[in-house]
Scaffold this motif. Sequence first.
Motif, mmCIF file in Angstrom:
data_model
loop_
_atom_site.group_PDB
_atom_site.id
_atom_site.type_symbol
_atom_site.label_atom_id
_atom_site.label_comp_id
_atom_site.label_asym_id
_atom_site.label_seq_id
_atom_site.Cartn_x
_atom_site.Cartn_y
_atom_site.Cartn_z
ATOM 1 N N GLU A 100 45.285 32.728 -7.950
ATOM 2 C CA GLU A 100 44.269 32.356 -6.964
ATOM 3 C C GLU A 100 42.867 32.604 -7.512
ATOM 4 N N THR A 101 42.719 33.698 -8.222
ATOM 5 C CA THR A 101 41.411 34.063 -8.781
ATOM 6 C C THR A 101 40.992 33.103 -9.886
ATOM 7 N N ILE A 102 41.905 32.758 -10.775
ATOM 8 C CA ILE A 102 41.568 31.849 -11.874
ATOM 9 C C ILE A 102 41.259 30.453 -11.329
ATOM 10 N N GLN A 103 41.992 30.045 -10.284
ATOM 11 C CA GLN A 103 41.696 28.753 -9.656
ATOM 12 C C GLN A 103 40.287 28.757 -9.065
ATOM 13 N N TYR A 104 39.913 29.881 -8.481
ATOM 14 C CA TYR A 104 38.579 29.989 -7.889
ATOM 15 C C TYR A 104 37.479 29.915 -8.952
ATOM 16 N N THR A 105 37.616 30.678 -10.029
ATOM 17 C CA THR A 105 36.565 30.703 -11.057
ATOM 18 C C THR A 105 36.451 29.361 -11.773
ATOM 19 N N VAL A 106 37.591 28.745 -12.073
ATOM 20 C CA VAL A 106 37.574 27.449 -12.762
ATOM 21 C C VAL A 106 36.927 26.375 -11.895
ATOM 22 N N LEU A 107 37.319 26.307 -10.617
ATOM 23 C CA LEU A 107 36.754 25.297 -9.726
ATOM 24 C C LEU A 107 35.260 25.533 -9.504
ATOM 25 N N SER A 108 34.866 26.798 -9.375
ATOM 26 C CA SER A 108 33.448 27.124 -9.178
ATOM 27 C C SER A 108 32.614 26.630 -10.346
ATOM 28 N N VAL A 109 33.026 26.987 -11.559
ATOM 29 C CA VAL A 109 32.260 26.600 -12.752
ATOM 30 C C VAL A 109 32.330 25.091 -12.960
ATOM 31 N N PHE A 110 33.460 24.486 -12.608
ATOM 32 C CA PHE A 110 33.591 23.032 -12.755
ATOM 33 C C PHE A 110 32.579 22.305 -11.861
ATOM 34 N N LEU A 111 32.490 22.703 -10.581
ATOM 35 C CA LEU A 111 31.557 22.059 -9.665
ATOM 36 C C LEU A 111 30.109 22.288 -10.095
ATOM 37 N N ILE A 112 29.827 23.515 -10.502
ATOM 38 C CA ILE A 112 28.471 23.835 -10.969
ATOM 39 C C ILE A 112 28.127 23.011 -12.206
ATOM 40 N N SER A 113 29.094 22.854 -13.100
ATOM 41 C CA SER A 113 28.878 22.069 -14.321
ATOM 42 C C SER A 113 28.614 20.603 -13.988
ATOM 43 N N CYS A 114 29.327 20.084 -12.997
ATOM 44 C CA CYS A 114 29.124 18.691 -12.586
ATOM 45 C C CYS A 114 27.691 18.472 -12.096
ATOM 46 N N PHE A 115 27.191 19.388 -11.279
ATOM 47 C CA PHE A 115 25.814 19.285 -10.805
ATOM 48 C C PHE A 115 24.819 19.433 -11.952
ATOM 49 N N LYS A 116 25.122 20.346 -12.860
ATOM 50 C CA LYS A 116 24.241 20.609 -13.990
ATOM 51 C C LYS A 116 24.119 19.367 -14.878
ATOM 52 N N LEU A 117 25.264 18.764 -15.202
ATOM 53 C CA LEU A 117 25.263 17.572 -16.051
ATOM 54 C C LEU A 117 24.687 16.366 -15.316
ATOM 55 N N PHE A 118 24.885 16.299 -13.991
ATOM 56 C CA PHE A 118 24.298 15.212 -13.204
ATOM 57 C C PHE A 118 22.775 15.254 -13.292
ATOM 58 N N ILE A 119 22.197 16.427 -13.109
ATOM 59 C CA ILE A 119 20.734 16.568 -13.193
ATOM 60 C C ILE A 119 20.239 16.217 -14.593
ATOM 61 N N TYR A 120 20.980 16.687 -15.602
ATOM 62 C CA TYR A 120 20.594 16.442 -16.994
ATOM 63 C C TYR A 120 20.551 14.935 -17.289
ATOM 64 N N TYR A 121 21.632 14.221 -16.914
ATOM 65 C CA TYR A 121 21.701 12.785 -17.195
ATOM 66 C C TYR A 121 20.801 11.981 -16.254
ATOM 67 N N PHE A 122 20.629 12.468 -15.034
ATOM 68 C CA PHE A 122 19.741 11.782 -14.098
ATOM 69 C C PHE A 122 18.311 11.779 -14.630
ATOM 70 N N LEU A 123 17.863 12.909 -15.139
ATOM 71 C CA LEU A 123 16.502 12.987 -15.676
ATOM 72 C C LEU A 123 16.342 12.091 -16.904
ATOM 73 N N ARG A 124 17.364 12.027 -17.755
ATOM 74 C CA ARG A 124 17.289 11.159 -18.933
ATOM 75 C C ARG A 124 17.193 9.689 -18.511
ATOM 76 N N LYS A 125 17.978 9.315 -17.498
ATOM 77 C CA LYS A 125 17.941 7.936 -17.000
ATOM 78 C C LYS A 125 16.610 7.657 -16.316
ATOM 79 N N TYR A 126 16.117 8.622 -15.591
ATOM 80 C CA TYR A 126 14.854 8.482 -14.867
ATOM 81 C C TYR A 126 13.705 8.253 -15.850
#
Length: 450
Positions: A100-126
Motif C-alpha cells: 500500500e505504501t509503495i503504491q502511494y509513493t509511486v502514484l504520488s511521484v507519477f502525478l507530480i511528474s506529469c504536472f512537472k513535465l506538462f509545465i515544462y513542455y507547455f512553456l516550450r510550446k508557448y
Amino acid sequence: MKNKTGRYSAYIRPFSYVLDLAIINLLSHLMLSDVVYSLYFAVFISISWVIIALNIGFYEVYRFTKVVSIGNKILKQLLLYTIVCYAFLGLYIKDYNPIETIQYTVLSVFLISCFKLFIYYFLRKYRTLYGGNFRKVVLLGSPKRVAQLAAFFEDNPDYGYQLIQTFSTESDKKAAIESCCNFVKENQIDEIYCSLFDLSNTEVNDIIDFADNNLKILKFLPDNKEFFARNLKLDYYGYIPILSLRNIPLDDIINQMIKRTFDIVFSLFIIVFVLSWLTPILAIFIKSESKGPVFFTQKRNGLNYKEFNCYKFRSMRLNKIADIEQVSKNDPRITRIGRFLRKSSIDELPQFINVFLGEMSVVGPRPHMVSHTEMYARKVDKFMVRHFIKPGITGLAQTNGFRGEVENDKDIIYRVKYDIFYMENWSLLLDIKIIFMTFINAVKGEEKAY
C-alpha cells in the motif's frame, strides 16, 4: 554566472510546491489506511518532501534543462521519498501494508511528474507559438567563435532565447565592448554571452562589473579549441571560495549507491538468464575451431588507474601479441566464430562478471589495454581523467561511433571528449539511454565492430 530566475519562475515554483504538497497529502489520506494516516504523518511527509526536493534540486528546472536531467531528479525524489516514508512507518507503525505504501509513493511521484513535465513542455510550446516567456540576449566575440551559439538560438526558439544582436570583436574590440554595454542598457537585454577567447582578464572583469551593476545575467563561452567540458564546482572553506576543476556526480554517495544497485541487478540478470546457458554453447564452437580457453583474460586499467582482469569470450587464436597489438579490420588472428562474436558484441558479455564483482560498471569509459593506456596518457591531453570513475562495458563514446580500433588521433581524442562529458553529466537515465542505443547498434551492426 547561472540564471536562477526565468520570466515566470517567481510564480511557477511556489505553485509547484503547493500543488505537489497537496497531491502527496491528498493521496496519503485517500490511499493509506487509518492506521497509517495521521496529522503527524501528514506533517512529516510534507517537511520530508521539501527537504529532499531542496537537497536534490527537484525544482531546479530551467529552460535549458534537459528532459533526461528532469527524469533523473524524479527518480531520485521517488527513491528517497519512499525510503523516508518506510522509515517513519517502521519506527511508529507496527501493522502497515508495505504494498500500500509503495503504491502511494509511486502514484504520488507519477502525478507530480506529469504536472512537472506538462509545465515544462507547455512553456516550450508557448515560446515557439507565441514568442512568450523569452529572454533577450546579445553575443560578444569574434563571429566564428559565437556562430554555433547564434545558430542554436535561431534554430531552437522553444528554449526561449531571442538573439537580438551580435557584437564582433575582430576589428575594434574596445569599441565593440562599449557598444555592447550601451545596447544592453538601452534595449532591456536580459543576458550577455561573451567568448572568453576574445577577451583579456581585464576586459572580462570590466564586463562582469558592468553586468553586476546593471543586474544583467552574464555567461561565457570557453575557447572552442578546448573540447573538454568545464563543469566547475564552487565550495566554501569557511568564507573562502574554492573552485574545483570539475563536478563529478558519481562522487556523491547517493549516486554511487544508485549506480551500483543498478549494476548489480542488471549484471546478475545477464549472468543468470543469459551467460548460464550461452557459455556452454559458445564453448563448444570456440574450442572446436581453435585450441585454448573459452575466456580471454586481459589486464586493463580501471577506477583510479588500478589494474584488473577484464573477461571476454575468446575470439582470436592464441597469439603472443594479444596484449600489445589492437585488433584491426580483417585481422588474421580472429576465428570464424570470433568474427561473429565481435560483430554482435557477444564477446563482451563475460564483462558482466567484472560488473558484478565491482571492477566495472555497465556504462562508463571503455577500459584500454595497460600498454595502450600508458601510450595514450603520454599522447592525449586529459586522457587519465577517464579513470576518476569505473570503466564500462559500453559508453557514450561507443554509441556515438567511437568504438573498436583507434585508427587515428581523432578517434581517441573524441573518445576522451565523450567520456569526460559522461563523467561530468552522469544520470541513471543517461545510462539507460546508452544501454538502449548500444542494443540498437548491436542489432543494426556497426562498421567498426570487427
